[in-house]
Design a protein around this motif. Structure first.
Motif, PDB file in Angstrom:
ATOM      1  N   ASP A 258     120.572  76.484  28.062  1.00 62.41           N
ATOM      2  CA  ASP A 258     119.116  76.466  28.196  1.00 62.41           C
ATOM      3  C   ASP A 258     118.634  76.092  29.599  1.00 62.41           C
ATOM      4  OD1 ASP A 258     118.791  77.110  25.458  1.00 62.41           O
ATOM      5  OD2 ASP A 258     119.108  75.017  24.914  1.00 62.41           O
ATOM      6  N   ILE A 259     119.129  74.963  30.127  1.00 65.25           N
ATOM      7  CA  ILE A 259     118.578  74.468  31.386  1.00 65.25           C
ATOM      8  C   ILE A 259     119.001  75.324  32.563  1.00 65.25           C
ATOM      9  CG2 ILE A 259     118.634  72.551  33.024  1.00 65.25           C
ATOM     10  CD1 ILE A 259     118.444  70.637  30.729  1.00 65.25           C
ATOM     11  N   MET A 260     120.240  75.774  32.605  1.00 65.37           N
ATOM     12  CA  MET A 260     120.678  76.623  33.719  1.00 65.37           C
ATOM     13  C   MET A 260     119.797  77.870  33.861  1.00 65.37           C
ATOM     14  SD  MET A 260     123.261  75.246  35.406  1.00 65.37           S
ATOM     15  CE  MET A 260     124.225  76.569  36.165  1.00 65.37           C
ATOM     16  N   PRO A 261     119.572  78.643  32.792  1.00 63.43           N
ATOM     17  CA  PRO A 261     118.681  79.812  32.925  1.00 63.43           C
ATOM     18  C   PRO A 261     117.255  79.425  33.302  1.00 63.43           C
ATOM     19  CG  PRO A 261     120.022  79.987  30.937  1.00 63.43           C
ATOM     20  CD  PRO A 261     120.222  78.609  31.461  1.00 63.43           C
ATOM     21  N   LEU A 262     116.765  78.284  32.753  1.00 63.89           N
ATOM     22  CA  LEU A 262     115.399  77.864  33.078  1.00 63.89           C
ATOM     23  C   LEU A 262     115.257  77.507  34.555  1.00 63.89           C
ATOM     24  CD1 LEU A 262     114.599  75.699  29.928  1.00 63.89           C
ATOM     25  CD2 LEU A 262     113.343  77.741  30.648  1.00 63.89           C
TER      26      LEU A 262
END
Length: 431
Positions: A258-262
């Protein structure tokens, strides 16, 4: 899928009980369910629909309430109630089951259409509509009340009209429902009845939490559980700690998925959400120094500051388990209004969690409601150890009867029951 979610084979005890039920279905079944199909056929041939009185509205308002119970789903009578339900459904199957409902028009109060006859017959056979209501083309108050009762038994919105999800649930065959009951009898018997004098139970498919004391439900809270791709595990543990205003250490799976793509889309995401990065020596790391386009997430700790808008809001409830899951509050309270509450990454969010906090801490000196509220209002992260750890059970029960003669069903959200008809009905694209 974790090993804990593997379906267990029925025990010999369960099989023998099922054979007993199969041989004695006519004896154990409730008298009014015997020869269900022939009785319904007789009703179809009854001319007219009789004289209706002013009890329609009373029936409509009572229908969902008649489903609720303060008895826990895994109370001491759970196996006996399920065996009684199995006997009833065996009788229904033997008598021909119930018809499918294929509406010609949207079915709701006030509609007059031949397809209402199918609906009436379906609801009479399953015990949701009194036989005295008869068979006609009219979607009257009795039908409306029966539909609301059916919806309450299946965890659906109690609208009183036939929406897409209610229609899907109506058209699951009686034989499939019987097999679902038998599967869950095996699960209930394997769990046993000695869950603790005081315990917390989360039923994953039902997406709710029960706080049980002396075999009575003291609290029943709506919950949000893991989505099928990130399931909430089945487990048994003990709640030993509540943290008020907890910081949130982000799990590796969420960082990666989640956080990497965001961060690739919005480089300010971490700062805006007060998530700090720390290396293995506890030094804070500037997010701008991290390569967010890398294949793997950085080997850093991601920690969100406490606060009402943090992922866990006011409360984190800890219990020992190998899955690193816990129960917690959430700033997104509107999600609890959804029928489909399978949105988390494995942890369990609890609506009105402060009520559960009070119940858990009632034997811990100095932690009454007022002190809890004052502590949360302070904004300071405060861990509290329970004086008496409380047993905690995450279970997977898709069919049960906590109230005599009232059988409840839920979608098989993790596909453990073995029938495609029981898979997640209330959405088509949840992951």
């Amino acid at each position: 899928m974790t090993k804990d979610l593997d379906r267990k084979a029925p025990s010999k005890k369960t099989v023998s009980r099922r054979r007993f039920i199969a041989g004695a279905a006519g004896v154990l079944a409730m008298p009014h369910l015997a020869s269900a199909q022939s009785a319904v056929d007789a009703l179809i041939n009854t001319p007219g629909r009789g004289n209706w009185d002013d009890q329609f509205d009373a029936f409509t308002s009572r229908a969902p309430a008649s489903v609720s119970s303060n008895q826990p789903i895994l109370g001491p009578n759970a196996p006996a109630n399920l065996m009684q339900a199995i006997a009833q459904y065996q009788q229904i199957v033997t008598s021909g089951g119930w018809p499918e409902v294929h509406p010609n028009v949207p079915l709701q109060f006030g509609v007059y259409d031949p397809s209402v006859q199918q609906l009436r017959q379906r609801l009479i056979v399953s015990g949701d509509l009194p036989r005295s209501a008869g068979i006609s083309d009219s979607y009257d108050s009795y039908v409306q009340g029966a539909v609301r009762r059916f919806q309450a038994r299946h965890g659906l919105s109690e609208t009183g009209y036939i929406d897409e999800y209610t229609l899907k649930a109506l058209n699951v065959g009686a034989r499939v429902r019987l097999a679902q009951l038998e599967t869950n009898l095996s699960r209930v018997e394997d769990l046993g009845s000695d869950l603790g004098e005081r315990y917390v139970l989360v039923n994953i498919p039902a997406a709710y939490c029960e706080a049980v004391e002396q075999n009575t439900v003291a609290l029943r809270n709506v919950a949000i559980v893991g989505r099928p791709s990130r399931p909430t595990p089945i487990l048994n543990s003990k709640i030993f700690e509540i943290i008020f205003n907890p910081p949130w250490t982000v799990p590796r799976s969420i960082i990666q998925k989640d956080i990497m793509p965001l961060m690739r889309k919005d480089p300010n995401y971490l700062v805006d959400n007060k998530i700090r990065l720390y290396d293995n020596k506890g030094n804070e790391v500037d997010p701008m120094t991290v390569d967010w386009n890398a294949e793997k997430a950085p080997n850093l700790t991601f920690r969100q500051d406490p606060g009402p808008n943090s992922a866990m809001a006011s409360t984190k409830i800890n219990f020992h388990n190998k899955h690193a899951v816990y129960m917690h509050d959430t700033p997104s309270q509107s999600l609890f209004n959804d029928i489909v509450r399978f949105e988390s990454s494995g942890c369990v969010r609890i609506e009105n969690v402060r009520d559960l906090d009070v119940w858990l801490l009632k034997n811990t000196p100095g932690w009454d409601r007022q002190h809890i509220e004052e502590t949360i209002h302070s904004g300071i992260s405060t861990p509290v150890n329970l004086a008496d750890p409380v047993p905690n059970h995450f279970v997977y029960i898709t069919a049960w009867s906590a109230k005599d003669g009232v059988v409840q069903f839920r979608d098989d959200i993790y596909n453990l029951d073995g029938a495609p008809e029981l898979a997640l009905q209330t959405t088509s694209g949840i992951e």
